[in-house]
Design an enzyme around this catalytic site. Structure first.
Site, PDB file in Angstrom:
ATOM      1  N   ASP A  16       0.865  -1.181   0.000  1.00 33.33           N
ATOM      2  CA  ASP A  16       0.000   0.000   0.000  1.00 33.33           C
ATOM      3  C   ASP A  16       0.906   1.237   0.000  1.00 33.33           C
ATOM      4  O   ASP A  16       1.734   1.395   0.903  1.00 33.33           O
ATOM      5  CB  ASP A  16      -0.859  -0.043   1.269  1.00 33.33           C
ATOM      6  CG  ASP A  16      -1.765   1.166   1.406  1.00 33.33           C
ATOM      7  OD1 ASP A  16      -1.621   2.138   0.633  1.00 33.33           O
ATOM      8  OD2 ASP A  16      -2.616   1.142   2.307  1.00 33.33           O
ATOM      9  N   ILE A  17       0.726   2.086  -0.964  1.00 35.86           N
ATOM     10  CA  ILE A  17       1.652   3.222  -1.106  1.00 35.86           C
ATOM     11  C   ILE A  17       1.558   4.195   0.068  1.00 35.86           C
ATOM     12  O   ILE A  17       2.520   4.878   0.391  1.00 35.86           O
ATOM     13  CB  ILE A  17       1.444   3.932  -2.464  1.00 35.86           C
ATOM     14  CG1 ILE A  17       2.661   4.779  -2.786  1.00 35.86           C
ATOM     15  CG2 ILE A  17       0.167   4.775  -2.479  1.00 35.86           C
ATOM     16  CD1 ILE A  17       2.851   5.079  -4.235  1.00 35.86           C
ATOM     17  N   ASN A  30      -6.320  13.110 -10.777  1.00 37.73           N
ATOM     18  CA  ASN A  30      -7.005  13.558 -11.995  1.00 37.73           C
ATOM     19  C   ASN A  30      -6.642  15.019 -12.236  1.00 37.73           C
ATOM     20  O   ASN A  30      -6.100  15.685 -11.356  1.00 37.73           O
ATOM     21  CB  ASN A  30      -8.520  13.355 -11.891  1.00 37.73           C
ATOM     22  CG  ASN A  30      -9.078  13.967 -10.621  1.00 37.73           C
ATOM     23  OD1 ASN A  30      -8.994  15.183 -10.411  1.00 37.73           O
ATOM     24  ND2 ASN A  30      -9.609  13.122  -9.734  1.00 37.73           N
ATOM     25  N   ASP A  40      -5.521   7.743  -5.178  1.00 42.18           N
ATOM     26  CA  ASP A  40      -5.915   9.113  -4.830  1.00 42.18           C
ATOM     27  C   ASP A  40      -6.786   9.099  -3.564  1.00 42.18           C
ATOM     28  O   ASP A  40      -6.552   9.863  -2.607  1.00 42.18           O
ATOM     29  CB  ASP A  40      -6.703   9.677  -6.021  1.00 42.18           C
ATOM     30  CG  ASP A  40      -6.667  11.186  -6.100  1.00 42.18           C
ATOM     31  OD1 ASP A  40      -6.012  11.809  -5.246  1.00 42.18           O
ATOM     32  OD2 ASP A  40      -7.298  11.740  -7.015  1.00 42.18           O
ATOM     33  N   SER A 125      -2.159   5.085 -13.872  1.00 44.98           N
ATOM     34  CA  SER A 125      -3.092   4.877 -15.002  1.00 44.98           C
ATOM     35  C   SER A 125      -3.659   3.458 -15.120  1.00 44.98           C
ATOM     36  O   SER A 125      -4.509   3.234 -15.989  1.00 44.98           O
ATOM     37  CB  SER A 125      -2.461   5.245 -16.366  1.00 44.98           C
ATOM     38  OG  SER A 125      -2.458   6.634 -16.561  1.00 44.98           O
ATOM     39  N   THR A 126      -3.202   2.516 -14.286  1.00 46.26           N
ATOM     40  CA  THR A 126      -3.617   1.117 -14.520  1.00 46.26           C
ATOM     41  C   THR A 126      -4.884   0.712 -13.768  1.00 46.26           C
ATOM     42  O   THR A 126      -5.295  -0.446 -13.847  1.00 46.26           O
ATOM     43  CB  THR A 126      -2.488   0.133 -14.135  1.00 46.26           C
ATOM     44  OG1 THR A 126      -2.247   0.238 -12.717  1.00 46.26           O
ATOM     45  CG2 THR A 126      -1.214   0.428 -14.889  1.00 46.26           C
ATOM     46  N   GLY A 127      -5.491   1.659 -13.046  1.00 44.72           N
ATOM     47  CA  GLY A 127      -6.747   1.344 -12.343  1.00 44.72           C
ATOM     48  C   GLY A 127      -7.909   1.947 -13.102  1.00 44.72           C
ATOM     49  O   GLY A 127      -8.261   1.483 -14.194  1.00 44.72           O
ATOM     50  N   TYR A 129      -8.100   4.419 -14.924  1.00 41.91           N
ATOM     51  CA  TYR A 129      -7.771   4.923 -16.262  1.00 41.91           C
ATOM     52  C   TYR A 129      -7.486   3.822 -17.277  1.00 41.91           C
ATOM     53  O   TYR A 129      -7.260   4.110 -18.452  1.00 41.91           O
ATOM     54  CB  TYR A 129      -6.602   5.908 -16.181  1.00 41.91           C
ATOM     55  CG  TYR A 129      -7.014   7.294 -15.686  1.00 41.91           C
ATOM     56  CD1 TYR A 129      -8.339   7.582 -15.326  1.00 41.91           C
ATOM     57  CD2 TYR A 129      -6.089   8.323 -15.576  1.00 41.91           C
ATOM     58  CE1 TYR A 129      -8.720   8.841 -14.872  1.00 41.91           C
ATOM     59  CE2 TYR A 129      -6.468   9.592 -15.132  1.00 41.91           C
ATOM     60  CZ  TYR A 129      -7.772   9.844 -14.775  1.00 41.91           C
ATOM     61  OH  TYR A 129      -8.138  11.096 -14.335  1.00 41.91           O
TER      62      TYR A 129
HETATM   63  N1  AR6 Z   1      -1.343   1.573  -2.972  1.00 38.34           N
HETATM   64  C1  AR6 Z   1      -0.748   1.206  -4.146  1.00 38.34           C
HETATM   65  N2  AR6 Z   1      -1.437   0.993  -5.287  1.00 38.34           N
HETATM   66  C2  AR6 Z   1      -2.776   1.152  -5.242  1.00 38.34           C
HETATM   67  C3  AR6 Z   1      -3.471   1.553  -4.081  1.00 38.34           C
HETATM   68  C4  AR6 Z   1      -2.690   1.750  -2.901  1.00 38.34           C
HETATM   69  N3  AR6 Z   1      -3.252   2.120  -1.745  1.00 38.34           N
HETATM   70  N4  AR6 Z   1      -4.804   1.626  -4.372  1.00 38.34           N
HETATM   71  C5  AR6 Z   1      -4.930   1.294  -5.680  1.00 38.34           C
HETATM   72  N5  AR6 Z   1      -3.720   0.999  -6.206  1.00 38.34           N
HETATM   73  P1  AR6 Z   1      -5.885   4.219  -9.739  1.00 38.34           P
HETATM   74  P2  AR6 Z   1      -5.428   5.664 -12.267  1.00 38.34           P
HETATM   75  C6  AR6 Z   1      -3.363   0.613  -7.579  1.00 38.34           C
HETATM   76  O1  AR6 Z   1      -7.296   3.952 -10.146  1.00 38.34           O
HETATM   77  O2  AR6 Z   1      -5.707   4.448 -13.061  1.00 38.34           O
HETATM   78  C7  AR6 Z   1      -8.798   8.216  -9.241  1.00 38.34           C
HETATM   79  O3  AR6 Z   1     -10.178   8.310  -9.038  1.00 38.34           O
HETATM   80  C8  AR6 Z   1      -4.469   0.110  -8.484  1.00 38.34           C
HETATM   81  O4  AR6 Z   1      -4.662  -1.280  -8.276  1.00 38.34           O
HETATM   82  O5  AR6 Z   1      -5.616   4.679  -8.365  1.00 38.34           O
HETATM   83  O6  AR6 Z   1      -4.249   6.525 -12.631  1.00 38.34           O
HETATM   84  C9  AR6 Z   1      -8.162   9.549  -9.563  1.00 38.34           C
HETATM   85  O7  AR6 Z   1      -8.807  10.617  -8.916  1.00 38.34           O
HETATM   86  C10 AR6 Z   1      -3.893   0.394  -9.859  1.00 38.34           C
HETATM   87  O8  AR6 Z   1      -3.011  -0.647 -10.284  1.00 38.34           O
HETATM   88  O9  AR6 Z   1      -5.231   5.378 -10.696  1.00 38.34           O
HETATM   89  C11 AR6 Z   1      -8.320   9.633 -11.041  1.00 38.34           C
HETATM   90  O10 AR6 Z   1      -9.589  10.142 -11.415  1.00 38.34           O
HETATM   91  C12 AR6 Z   1      -3.043   1.639  -9.656  1.00 38.34           C
HETATM   92  O11 AR6 Z   1      -2.899   1.779  -8.245  1.00 38.34           O
HETATM   93  C13 AR6 Z   1      -8.190   8.208 -11.497  1.00 38.34           C
HETATM   94  O12 AR6 Z   1      -8.599   7.411 -10.385  1.00 38.34           O
HETATM   95  C14 AR6 Z   1      -3.631   2.911 -10.216  1.00 38.34           C
HETATM   96  O13 AR6 Z   1      -5.047   2.910 -10.065  1.00 38.34           O
HETATM   97  C15 AR6 Z   1      -6.775   7.841 -11.824  1.00 38.34           C
HETATM   98  O14 AR6 Z   1      -6.733   6.540 -12.322  1.00 38.34           O
END
Ligand code: AR6
Length: 179
Positions: A16-17, A30, A40, A125-127, A129
């Protein structure tokens, strides 16, 4: 998993970051810096409201895709949060690779500017997005390696992967990229 690059190193862990004791934590934000789900949401939940207050006050126009802005880290065990905006995946022909690499480099440049010895990245970007994890892993590993080899900074870049699938993708990327 650790990759040594001269005096610097890259680490890859599952975790967990928000729990990382590093100088800077990267937020997958975002462009409105409005908060959201995923990384985020976790950063603002654990770090407290000061992070968003500062980010919105300092950057009322938000942050463009492929760029990054810095704030304090509130209650997180870090000094800074670098908010970057990765591209939304639209099939790969709308400059997504360039924008993802640019987001990564923008954070590494902020780390150098803020004299950070260590920085933790999520898989930007891998969640929400939708960027395919294998492609993102290759891009982020290569971009970071090129930057660290060239600048010999920051000393530690840690990728914090949330699940085993993401960790596996980064492990494969390292095998492909490291000679
Ligand atoms: N620690 C590490 N990695 C994580 C954690 C954590 N606590 N939680 C999720 N991940 P995302 P995006 C992983 O959706 O795709 C938001 O609503 C997750 O499994 O956080 O860049 C923002 O406000 C995935 O592999 O970011 C934007 O609107 C990765 O982190 C949008 O989502 C990124 O997933 C950004 O989307």
């Amino acid at each position: 998993m650790i990759v040594k690059l001269g005096l610097c190193r890259m680490e890859f862990i599952q975790g967990d970051i928000t729990q990382q004791h590093v100088d800077a934590i990267v937020n997958a934000a975002n462009s409105q810096l409005a908060g959201g789900s995923g990384v985020d949401g976790a950063i603002h939940r654990v770090g407290g409201p000061a992070i968003m207050q500062e980010a919105q006050q300092k950057y009322p126009e938000g942050c463009a895709v492929g760029k990054a802005v810095a704030s304090g880290a509130g209650n997180l065990p870090a000094k800074h949060v670098f908010h970057t905006v990765g591209p939304i995946w639209k099939g790969g022909r709308q400059s997504e690779p360039e924008l993802l690499a640019s987001a990564c480099r923008a954070c590494l440049n902020l780390a150098v500017q803020h004299h950070c010895e260590s920085i933790a990245f999520p898989a930007i970007s891998t969640g929400a997005y939708g960027y395919p994890i294998d492609l993102a892993a290759n891009n982020l590993v290569k971009t970071t390696m090129d930057f660290v080899r060239w600048h010999q900074k920051p000393q530690l870049v840690r990728f914090v992967l949330f699940d085993a699938g993401a960790f596996g993708a980064f492990a494969r990327a390292v095998e492909e990229v490291v000679p």
